[in-house]
Design a protein around this motif. Sequence first.
Motif, PDB file in Angstrom:
ATOM      1  N   GLY A   1       0.788  -1.227   0.000  1.00 11.79           N
ATOM      2  CA  GLY A   1       0.000   0.000   0.000  1.00 11.79           C
ATOM      3  C   GLY A   1       0.812   1.266   0.000  1.00 11.79           C
ATOM      4  O   GLY A   1       0.307   2.333   0.375  1.00 11.79           O
ATOM      5  N   TRP A   2       2.081   1.184  -0.439  1.00  5.91           N
ATOM      6  CA  TRP A   2       2.948   2.364  -0.399  1.00  5.91           C
ATOM      7  C   TRP A   2       2.838   3.234  -1.648  1.00  5.91           C
ATOM      8  O   TRP A   2       3.084   4.434  -1.565  1.00  5.91           O
ATOM      9  CB  TRP A   2       4.401   1.941  -0.226  1.00  5.91           C
ATOM     10  CG  TRP A   2       4.703   1.286   1.078  1.00  5.91           C
ATOM     11  CD1 TRP A   2       3.907   1.245   2.189  1.00  5.91           C
ATOM     12  CD2 TRP A   2       5.878   0.544   1.413  1.00  5.91           C
ATOM     13  NE1 TRP A   2       4.516   0.536   3.190  1.00  5.91           N
ATOM     14  CE2 TRP A   2       5.716   0.098   2.752  1.00  5.91           C
ATOM     15  CE3 TRP A   2       7.048   0.229   0.722  1.00  5.91           C
ATOM     16  CZ2 TRP A   2       6.693  -0.648   3.393  1.00  5.91           C
ATOM     17  CZ3 TRP A   2       8.020  -0.514   1.370  1.00  5.91           C
ATOM     18  CH2 TRP A   2       7.843  -0.944   2.689  1.00  5.91           C
ATOM     19  N   ILE A   3       2.533   2.642  -2.796  1.00  5.85           N
ATOM     20  CA  ILE A   3       2.583   3.423  -4.036  1.00  5.85           C
ATOM     21  C   ILE A   3       1.280   3.414  -4.814  1.00  5.85           C
ATOM     22  O   ILE A   3       1.203   4.002  -5.889  1.00  5.85           O
ATOM     23  CB  ILE A   3       3.701   2.914  -4.974  1.00  5.85           C
ATOM     24  CG1 ILE A   3       3.384   1.488  -5.449  1.00  5.85           C
ATOM     25  CG2 ILE A   3       5.059   3.001  -4.314  1.00  5.85           C
ATOM     26  CD1 ILE A   3       4.233   1.052  -6.624  1.00  5.85           C
ATOM     27  N   GLY A   4       0.260   2.782  -4.336  1.00  4.15           N
ATOM     28  CA  GLY A   4      -0.958   2.675  -5.132  1.00  4.15           C
ATOM     29  C   GLY A   4      -0.828   1.494  -6.078  1.00  4.15           C
ATOM     30  O   GLY A   4      -0.683   0.360  -5.646  1.00  4.15           O
TER      31      GLY A   4
ATOM     32  N   SER B   1       1.212  -0.527  -9.018  1.00  8.07           N
ATOM     33  CA  SER B   1       2.504  -0.692  -9.705  1.00  8.07           C
ATOM     34  C   SER B   1       2.323  -0.580 -11.212  1.00  8.07           C
ATOM     35  O   SER B   1       3.220  -0.101 -11.919  1.00  8.07           O
ATOM     36  CB  SER B   1       3.126  -2.036  -9.340  1.00  8.07           C
ATOM     37  OG  SER B   1       2.258  -3.114  -9.683  1.00  8.07           O
ATOM     38  N   ALA B   2       1.166  -0.999 -11.722  1.00  5.31           N
ATOM     39  CA  ALA B   2       0.906  -0.878 -13.166  1.00  5.31           C
ATOM     40  C   ALA B   2       0.854   0.592 -13.578  1.00  5.31           C
ATOM     41  O   ALA B   2       1.411   0.982 -14.615  1.00  5.31           O
ATOM     42  CB  ALA B   2      -0.393  -1.585 -13.529  1.00  5.31           C
ATOM     43  N   ASP B   3       0.183   1.426 -12.762  1.00  2.90           N
ATOM     44  CA  ASP B   3       0.133   2.858 -13.061  1.00  2.90           C
ATOM     45  C   ASP B   3       1.520   3.480 -12.986  1.00  2.90           C
ATOM     46  O   ASP B   3       1.873   4.354 -13.783  1.00  2.90           O
ATOM     47  CB  ASP B   3      -0.803   3.565 -12.085  1.00  2.90           C
ATOM     48  CG  ASP B   3      -2.266   3.206 -12.327  1.00  2.90           C
ATOM     49  OD1 ASP B   3      -2.568   2.646 -13.408  1.00  2.90           O
ATOM     50  OD2 ASP B   3      -3.093   3.476 -11.434  1.00  2.90           O
ATOM     51  N   TRP B   4       2.303   3.031 -12.007  1.00  2.00           N
ATOM     52  CA  TRP B   4       3.660   3.572 -11.863  1.00  2.00           C
ATOM     53  C   TRP B   4       4.496   3.257 -13.096  1.00  2.00           C
ATOM     54  O   TRP B   4       5.210   4.124 -13.616  1.00  2.00           O
ATOM     55  CB  TRP B   4       4.308   3.012 -10.604  1.00  2.00           C
ATOM     56  CG  TRP B   4       5.621   3.660 -10.274  1.00  2.00           C
ATOM     57  CD1 TRP B   4       6.831   3.414 -10.847  1.00  2.00           C
ATOM     58  CD2 TRP B   4       5.844   4.693  -9.313  1.00  2.00           C
ATOM     59  NE1 TRP B   4       7.793   4.209 -10.295  1.00  2.00           N
ATOM     60  CE2 TRP B   4       7.216   5.005  -9.355  1.00  2.00           C
ATOM     61  CE3 TRP B   4       5.022   5.367  -8.404  1.00  2.00           C
ATOM     62  CZ2 TRP B   4       7.790   5.970  -8.527  1.00  2.00           C
ATOM     63  CZ3 TRP B   4       5.593   6.326  -7.586  1.00  2.00           C
ATOM     64  CH2 TRP B   4       6.949   6.619  -7.646  1.00  2.00           C
ATOM     65  N   MET B   5       4.430   2.018 -13.576  1.00  2.00           N
ATOM     66  CA  MET B   5       5.217   1.646 -14.755  1.00  2.00           C
ATOM     67  C   MET B   5       4.721   2.371 -16.002  1.00  2.00           C
ATOM     68  O   MET B   5       5.514   2.742 -16.880  1.00  2.00           O
ATOM     69  CB  MET B   5       5.160   0.132 -14.958  1.00  2.00           C
ATOM     70  CG  MET B   5       5.917  -0.660 -13.889  1.00  2.00           C
ATOM     71  SD  MET B   5       7.656  -0.164 -13.732  1.00  2.00           S
ATOM     72  CE  MET B   5       8.278  -0.575 -15.382  1.00  2.00           C
ATOM     73  N   ALA B   6       3.412   2.596 -16.089  1.00  2.00           N
ATOM     74  CA  ALA B   6       2.887   3.353 -17.226  1.00  2.00           C
ATOM     75  C   ALA B   6       3.426   4.779 -17.215  1.00  2.00           C
ATOM     76  O   ALA B   6       3.793   5.330 -18.273  1.00  2.00           O
ATOM     77  CB  ALA B   6       1.365   3.361 -17.190  1.00  2.00           C
TER      78      ALA B   6
ATOM     79  N   LEU C   1       2.028  10.321  -8.137  1.00  2.00           N
ATOM     80  CA  LEU C   1       3.451  10.240  -7.816  1.00  2.00           C
ATOM     81  C   LEU C   1       3.772  10.944  -6.502  1.00  2.00           C
ATOM     82  O   LEU C   1       4.517  10.418  -5.666  1.00  2.00           O
ATOM     83  CB  LEU C   1       4.271  10.853  -8.952  1.00  2.00           C
ATOM     84  CG  LEU C   1       4.219  10.118 -10.291  1.00  2.00           C
ATOM     85  CD1 LEU C   1       4.935  10.932 -11.370  1.00  2.00           C
ATOM     86  CD2 LEU C   1       4.819   8.725 -10.184  1.00  2.00           C
ATOM     87  N   VAL C   2       3.214  12.124  -6.320  1.00  2.00           N
ATOM     88  CA  VAL C   2       3.465  12.863  -5.078  1.00  2.00           C
ATOM     89  C   VAL C   2       2.882  12.108  -3.883  1.00  2.00           C
ATOM     90  O   VAL C   2       3.511  12.014  -2.822  1.00  2.00           O
ATOM     91  CB  VAL C   2       2.878  14.285  -5.177  1.00  2.00           C
ATOM     92  CG1 VAL C   2       2.931  14.995  -3.823  1.00  2.00           C
ATOM     93  CG2 VAL C   2       3.644  15.103  -6.226  1.00  2.00           C
ATOM     94  N   GLY C   3       1.695  11.526  -4.046  1.00  2.00           N
ATOM     95  CA  GLY C   3       1.105  10.743  -2.968  1.00  2.00           C
ATOM     96  C   GLY C   3       1.949   9.535  -2.604  1.00  2.00           C
ATOM     97  O   GLY C   3       2.115   9.203  -1.427  1.00  2.00           O
ATOM     98  N   ALA C   4       2.504   8.862  -3.619  1.00  2.00           N
ATOM     99  CA  ALA C   4       3.375   7.711  -3.352  1.00  2.00           C
ATOM    100  C   ALA C   4       4.633   8.142  -2.607  1.00  2.00           C
ATOM    101  O   ALA C   4       5.083   7.462  -1.680  1.00  2.00           O
ATOM    102  CB  ALA C   4       3.736   7.024  -4.666  1.00  2.00           C
TER     103      ALA C   4
END
Length: 201
Positions: free
Chosen positions: A99-102, A104-109, A142-145
């Motif tokens: 639950g740290w970054i939301g 991972s698929a969105d992050w990689m996109a 990104l800022v939330g992560a």
Amino acid sequence: MNAPPPEVERLHFLARVLEREAAYLAGTDQRLFATPPTLENLRDPPRQPELAERIDAFVARLSRLQDGAADQLLPALLGALGETPGTTIDNLHRADRLGWIGSSADWMATRRLRNRLVHECVEDTQVLLDALLSAHQDVAMLVGAAQRLTAEVARRFGTPGRQPRAIGAPRPGRAGAPPRRPAPPATAPTPRAQRPAARRR
């Protein structure tokens, strides 16, 4: 969870850097999209020097925040917690489950989008505009992560000059706290001497 002091110092350093990068990215994003870029002004960069500088700053800070979080703080945090860091995508999947970054698929996109902004968008202004608008939508994620990662460092390892309270440890002044030193017994007051009864005349 206690980590060796050098690991904790590095975690604090990386967390401070990531906090600054998140603030810089949020500020640049706000300035760049206060008046959203259009195809017309993107096609004439010599007449829009301030816009070009803001786009460069936005892309650079987007990149630094992603690199600082996924490539530096995240593996350092996992290692300090006793886990074996893996590849970037493996670490992101682990952070996703925690639950740290939301997502991972969105992050990689967003990471692929960053690469397009850096490498592919110089000539095609339509691709540049679409990528900028998409990246703008991802800034809050990104800022939330970044905020969740730095908060996790503080929760697990405290902040410089302040150690985390052990789970279950009593707070000062609460029930279960170590007993205070008993106060010395009060000295009983010395009774006054009784006056002799007055004689009746």
